[in-house]
Write a protein that holds these residues in place. Structure first.
Motif, PDB file in Angstrom:
ATOM      1  N   MET A 157      23.038  51.345 105.729  1.00 27.15           N
ATOM      2  CA  MET A 157      23.643  52.650 105.453  1.00 27.15           C
ATOM      3  C   MET A 157      24.450  52.572 104.165  1.00 27.15           C
ATOM      4  SD  MET A 157      26.219  54.951 107.826  1.00 27.15           S
ATOM      5  CE  MET A 157      27.489  53.678 107.942  1.00 27.15           C
ATOM      6  N   LEU A 158      24.232  53.535 103.284  1.00 32.60           N
ATOM      7  CA  LEU A 158      24.996  53.644 102.048  1.00 32.60           C
ATOM      8  C   LEU A 158      25.789  54.944 102.120  1.00 32.60           C
ATOM      9  CD1 LEU A 158      25.538  52.448  99.188  1.00 32.60           C
ATOM     10  CD2 LEU A 158      23.744  53.983  98.355  1.00 32.60           C
ATOM     11  N   VAL A 159      27.111  54.854 101.956  1.00 28.66           N
ATOM     12  CA  VAL A 159      27.977  56.025 102.040  1.00 28.66           C
ATOM     13  C   VAL A 159      28.494  56.353 100.646  1.00 28.66           C
ATOM     14  CG1 VAL A 159      30.015  57.047 103.105  1.00 28.66           C
ATOM     15  CG2 VAL A 159      28.666  55.338 104.370  1.00 28.66           C
ATOM     16  N   LEU A 160      28.221  57.563 100.177  1.00 32.09           N
ATOM     17  CA  LEU A 160      28.648  57.999  98.848  1.00 32.09           C
ATOM     18  C   LEU A 160      29.937  58.797  98.975  1.00 32.09           C
ATOM     19  CD1 LEU A 160      25.209  59.243  97.449  1.00 32.09           C
ATOM     20  CD2 LEU A 160      26.111  56.895  97.578  1.00 32.09           C
ATOM     21  N   LEU A 161      30.984  58.346  98.296  1.00 37.24           N
ATOM     22  CA  LEU A 161      32.290  58.977  98.380  1.00 37.24           C
ATOM     23  C   LEU A 161      32.719  59.520  97.023  1.00 37.24           C
ATOM     24  CD1 LEU A 161      34.214  56.273 100.465  1.00 37.24           C
ATOM     25  CD2 LEU A 161      33.205  58.399 101.317  1.00 37.24           C
ATOM     26  N   PRO A 162      33.542  60.575  97.018  1.00 37.59           N
ATOM     27  CA  PRO A 162      34.181  60.987  95.769  1.00 37.59           C
ATOM     28  C   PRO A 162      35.390  60.099  95.533  1.00 37.59           C
ATOM     29  CG  PRO A 162      34.938  62.383  97.547  1.00 37.59           C
ATOM     30  CD  PRO A 162      33.938  61.425  98.161  1.00 37.59           C
ATOM     31  N   PRO A 163      35.907  60.057  94.312  1.00 34.93           N
ATOM     32  CA  PRO A 163      37.155  59.341  94.085  1.00 34.93           C
ATOM     33  C   PRO A 163      38.320  60.242  94.498  1.00 34.93           C
ATOM     34  CG  PRO A 163      36.460  60.337  92.061  1.00 34.93           C
ATOM     35  CD  PRO A 163      35.403  60.680  93.095  1.00 34.93           C
ATOM     36  N   SER A 164      39.523  59.884  94.146  1.00 35.95           N
ATOM     37  CA  SER A 164      40.661  60.778  94.356  1.00 35.95           C
ATOM     38  C   SER A 164      41.490  60.803  93.078  1.00 35.95           C
ATOM     39  CB  SER A 164      41.534  60.290  95.523  1.00 35.95           C
ATOM     40  OG  SER A 164      42.161  59.063  95.216  1.00 35.95           O
ATOM     41  N   GLU A 165      42.137  61.937  92.834  1.00 31.89           N
ATOM     42  CA  GLU A 165      43.025  62.001  91.675  1.00 31.89           C
ATOM     43  C   GLU A 165      44.245  61.117  91.901  1.00 31.89           C
ATOM     44  OE1 GLU A 165      43.997  65.938  90.530  1.00 31.89           O
ATOM     45  OE2 GLU A 165      41.947  66.478  89.995  1.00 31.89           O
ATOM     46  N   GLY A 166      44.685  61.030  93.169  1.00 30.33           N
ATOM     47  CA  GLY A 166      45.804  60.160  93.480  1.00 30.33           C
ATOM     48  C   GLY A 166      45.384  58.699  93.409  1.00 30.33           C
ATOM     49  N   LYS A 167      46.155  57.899  92.688  1.00 35.35           N
ATOM     50  CA  LYS A 167      45.819  56.479  92.524  1.00 35.35           C
ATOM     51  C   LYS A 167      47.082  55.633  92.594  1.00 35.35           C
ATOM     52  CE  LYS A 167      41.809  57.520  89.636  1.00 35.35           C
ATOM     53  NZ  LYS A 167      42.044  58.983  89.591  1.00 35.35           N
ATOM     54  N   ALA A 168      46.931  54.428  93.107  1.00 39.55           N
ATOM     55  CA  ALA A 168      48.034  53.483  93.146  1.00 39.55           C
ATOM     56  C   ALA A 168      48.349  53.004  91.734  1.00 39.55           C
ATOM     57  CB  ALA A 168      47.674  52.304  94.041  1.00 39.55           C
ATOM     58  N   ALA A 169      49.509  52.381  91.580  1.00 39.90           N
ATOM     59  CA  ALA A 169      49.883  51.832  90.282  1.00 39.90           C
ATOM     60  C   ALA A 169      48.994  50.645  89.947  1.00 39.90           C
ATOM     61  CB  ALA A 169      51.349  51.397  90.304  1.00 39.90           C
ATOM     62  N   ALA A 170      49.050  50.223  88.705  1.00 42.08           N
ATOM     63  CA  ALA A 170      48.243  49.078  88.277  1.00 42.08           C
ATOM     64  C   ALA A 170      48.561  47.852  89.120  1.00 42.08           C
ATOM     65  CB  ALA A 170      48.503  48.783  86.801  1.00 42.08           C
ATOM     66  N   GLY A 171      47.576  47.021  89.315  1.00 42.37           N
ATOM     67  CA  GLY A 171      47.781  45.809  90.079  1.00 42.37           C
ATOM     68  C   GLY A 171      48.506  44.750  89.259  1.00 42.37           C
ATOM     69  N   ARG A 172      48.849  43.658  89.907  1.00 41.24           N
ATOM     70  CA  ARG A 172      49.560  42.579  89.229  1.00 41.24           C
ATOM     71  C   ARG A 172      48.615  41.470  88.778  1.00 41.24           C
ATOM     72  NH1 ARG A 172      54.901  41.758  93.127  1.00 41.24           N
ATOM     73  NH2 ARG A 172      55.771  43.863  92.836  1.00 41.24           N
ATOM     74  N   GLY A 173      47.366  41.605  89.114  1.00 40.36           N
ATOM     75  CA  GLY A 173      46.418  40.557  88.789  1.00 40.36           C
ATOM     76  C   GLY A 173      45.781  40.729  87.428  1.00 40.36           C
ATOM     77  N   ALA A 174      44.606  40.135  87.293  1.00 41.37           N
ATOM     78  CA  ALA A 174      43.890  40.158  86.018  1.00 41.37           C
ATOM     79  C   ALA A 174      43.436  41.571  85.672  1.00 41.37           C
ATOM     80  CB  ALA A 174      42.677  39.233  86.106  1.00 41.37           C
ATOM     81  N   PRO A 175      43.283  41.860  84.379  1.00 45.36           N
ATOM     82  CA  PRO A 175      42.782  43.173  83.971  1.00 45.36           C
ATOM     83  C   PRO A 175      41.295  43.323  84.265  1.00 45.36           C
ATOM     84  CG  PRO A 175      43.047  41.755  82.064  1.00 45.36           C
ATOM     85  CD  PRO A 175      43.623  41.012  83.237  1.00 45.36           C
ATOM     86  N   LEU A 176      40.782  44.481  83.933  1.00 48.77           N
ATOM     87  CA  LEU A 176      39.385  44.818  84.169  1.00 48.77           C
ATOM     88  C   LEU A 176      38.430  43.784  83.587  1.00 48.77           C
ATOM     89  CD1 LEU A 176      37.141  47.006  84.866  1.00 48.77           C
ATOM     90  CD2 LEU A 176      37.492  47.827  82.521  1.00 48.77           C
ATOM     91  N   LYS A 177      37.443  43.407  84.373  1.00 48.66           N
ATOM     92  CA  LYS A 177      36.337  42.586  83.905  1.00 48.66           C
ATOM     93  C   LYS A 177      35.056  43.390  84.122  1.00 48.66           C
ATOM     94  CE  LYS A 177      38.585  38.178  84.961  1.00 48.66           C
ATOM     95  NZ  LYS A 177      38.494  36.898  85.726  1.00 48.66           N
ATOM     96  N   PRO A 178      34.632  44.148  83.120  1.00 49.04           N
ATOM     97  CA  PRO A 178      33.482  45.048  83.294  1.00 49.04           C
ATOM     98  C   PRO A 178      32.242  44.355  83.846  1.00 49.04           C
ATOM     99  CG  PRO A 178      34.565  45.475  81.207  1.00 49.04           C
ATOM    100  CD  PRO A 178      35.180  44.225  81.752  1.00 49.04           C
ATOM    101  N   GLU A 179      32.035  43.112  83.468  1.00 50.80           N
ATOM    102  CA  GLU A 179      30.829  42.400  83.907  1.00 50.80           C
ATOM    103  C   GLU A 179      30.857  42.077  85.399  1.00 50.80           C
ATOM    104  OE1 GLU A 179      33.866  39.317  82.736  1.00 50.80           O
ATOM    105  OE2 GLU A 179      33.171  41.260  81.956  1.00 50.80           O
ATOM    106  N   SER A 180      32.019  42.214  86.026  1.00 42.21           N
ATOM    107  CA  SER A 180      32.124  41.887  87.450  1.00 42.21           C
ATOM    108  C   SER A 180      31.834  43.084  88.354  1.00 42.21           C
ATOM    109  CB  SER A 180      33.532  41.365  87.762  1.00 42.21           C
ATOM    110  OG  SER A 180      34.495  42.409  87.698  1.00 42.21           O
ATOM    111  N   LEU A 181      31.720  44.275  87.788  1.00 44.43           N
ATOM    112  CA  LEU A 181      31.512  45.474  88.600  1.00 44.43           C
ATOM    113  C   LEU A 181      30.112  45.514  89.193  1.00 44.43           C
ATOM    114  CD1 LEU A 181      33.220  48.189  86.342  1.00 44.43           C
ATOM    115  CD2 LEU A 181      34.214  46.901  88.248  1.00 44.43           C
TER     116      LEU A 181
END
Length: 266
Positions: free
Chosen positions: A1-25
Motif C-alpha cells: 500500500m502506498l499512501v499519498l499525503l499533502p504536506p502542511s504549512e505548519g512545520k517544526a523548527a530546523a533540526g540540530r543535525g546535519a543539513p540537507l543531503k539531496p542525494e539521500s532523498l
C-alpha cells in the motif's frame, strides 16, 4: 500500500543535525527537478524579499519565511514525518506509533511537496515555504512543472499494490494515476453528516477532513492492514469502525472515490 499525503504549512523548527543531503532523498529520479526548484527558490528569495513574499503567497506577518528559504542548504534537517506539524500530522502522530507501525509508515507514506516533488516520512529535509500552487520565476506553476518528472517515477513507486490518495487538489495536479495504477487507486472524501430539521445534511469540514484522514492512516498502520486494492481497503476501513460508502468506477482506468461519513467533529 502506498499512501499519498499533502504536506502542511505548519512545520517544526530546523533540526540540530546535519543539513540537507539531496542525494539521500527517496525517489532519486526526481533529483534534477528538485535541484532546479531549490535553485530557483533560493535565487528568488535572495534577490528581492518583497517579490518573494508575493510569489510565495505569504502575508506580511510571514515575511520571515523568506529568510528561512535562504538557509535551505545549511539549516539542520529532520525527518519529514517530524517536520510537518499540521492537523493531519498531529492526528497521525507518527512518534507515538509502535516500532512495527512506524516501519510500515516509512515504507508506505509519501508526502507531496512543491519543493521536493515527493518524499518519504523518513527523508531528512529542512523547514521551507514553497507550496505546489506557487509560480516560480523561470519554472512556472510548480504543479505543472512536476508532472513530467513525477510521471517517470511514480508508477514504479506505486508498484502493483493499492494507492491511497489523500492529497488536496493543489497536489493532485503534480501527478494523476493512469491506466492500471488508476484502477488500484482510491481517493477519500470525509463528509460530516448531521440532522437538520429531521433531514440529513452532509458537508465537508476542512479541519476535520484532515484530522480524520490522519486518524484513518494511523489506524491502518497500527492494524497492519494490507489491502491489495480499493475493494479490500473499504473492507479494512469498515473493520476498523469507519462508515464508508463506495462504488467501483463505471469505466476502466478510473480511480475509486470513497466517502467516509462521520457524525462527530473533533
Amino acid at each position: 500500500m502506498l499512501v499519498l499525503l499533502p504536506p502542511s504549512e505548519g512545520k517544526a523548527a530546523a533540526g540540530r543535525g546535519a543539513p540537507l543531503k539531496p542525494e539521500s532523498l527517496s525517489l532519486p529520479g526526481l533529483a534534477g527537478a528538485r535541484g532546479a526548484v531549490l535553485d530557483g527558490l533560493v535565487e528568488l528569495c535572495a534577490a528581492d524579499e518583497e517579490k518573494a513574499r508575493v510569489v510565495l503567497g505569504l502575508s506580511e506577518g510571514l515575511r520571515g519565511e523568506v529568510a528561512k528559504n535562504l538557509e535551505l542548504r545549511t539549516a539542520g534537517a529532520r525527518p519529514a514525518g517530524e517536520l510537518y506539524t499540521g492537523v493531519l500530522y498531529d492526528a497521525l502522530d507518527l512518534a507515538s506509533l509502535d516500532t512495527a507501525a512506524r516501519r510500515r509508515a516509512g515504507k508506505s507514506l509519501l508526502v507531496f511537496s512543491g519543493l521536493w516533488g515527493a518524499v518519504r516520512v523518513g527523508d531528512r529535509i529542512p523547514p521551507y515555504r514553497c507550496a505546489m500552487g506557487v509560480k516560480l520565476p523561470g519554472l512556472g506553476a510548480l504543479g505543472a512543472f512536476w508532472r513530467e518528472p513525477m510521471a517517470e517515477v511514480m508508477p514504479e513507486a506505486a508498484g502493483d499494490g493499492l494507492v491511497l490518495d489523500l492529497r488536496s487538489s493543489a497536489y493532485t495536479a503534480a501527478w494523476k494515476p493512469k491506466g492500471a495504477v488508476a484502477e488500484r487507486t482510491a481517493s477519500v472524501r470525509v463528509l460530516h453528516s448531521q440532522l437538520v430539521d429531521g433531514v440529513e445534511k452532509r458537508s465537508v469540514v476542512s479541519h476535520f477532513n484532515k484530522a480524520t484522514k490522519g486518524r484513518m492512516v494511523r489506524d491502518l498502520l497500527r492494524a497492519g492492514a494490507r489491502p491489495k486494492g480499493p475493494a479490500e481497503l473499504v473492507t479494512a476501513l469498515r473493520d476498523l469502525g469507519y462508515v464508508v460508502e463506495a462504488e467501483a468506477p463505471a469505466r476502466s482506468g478510473r480511480t475509486w472515490e470513497l466517502d467516509v461519513v462521520v457524525t462527530e467533529i473533533h
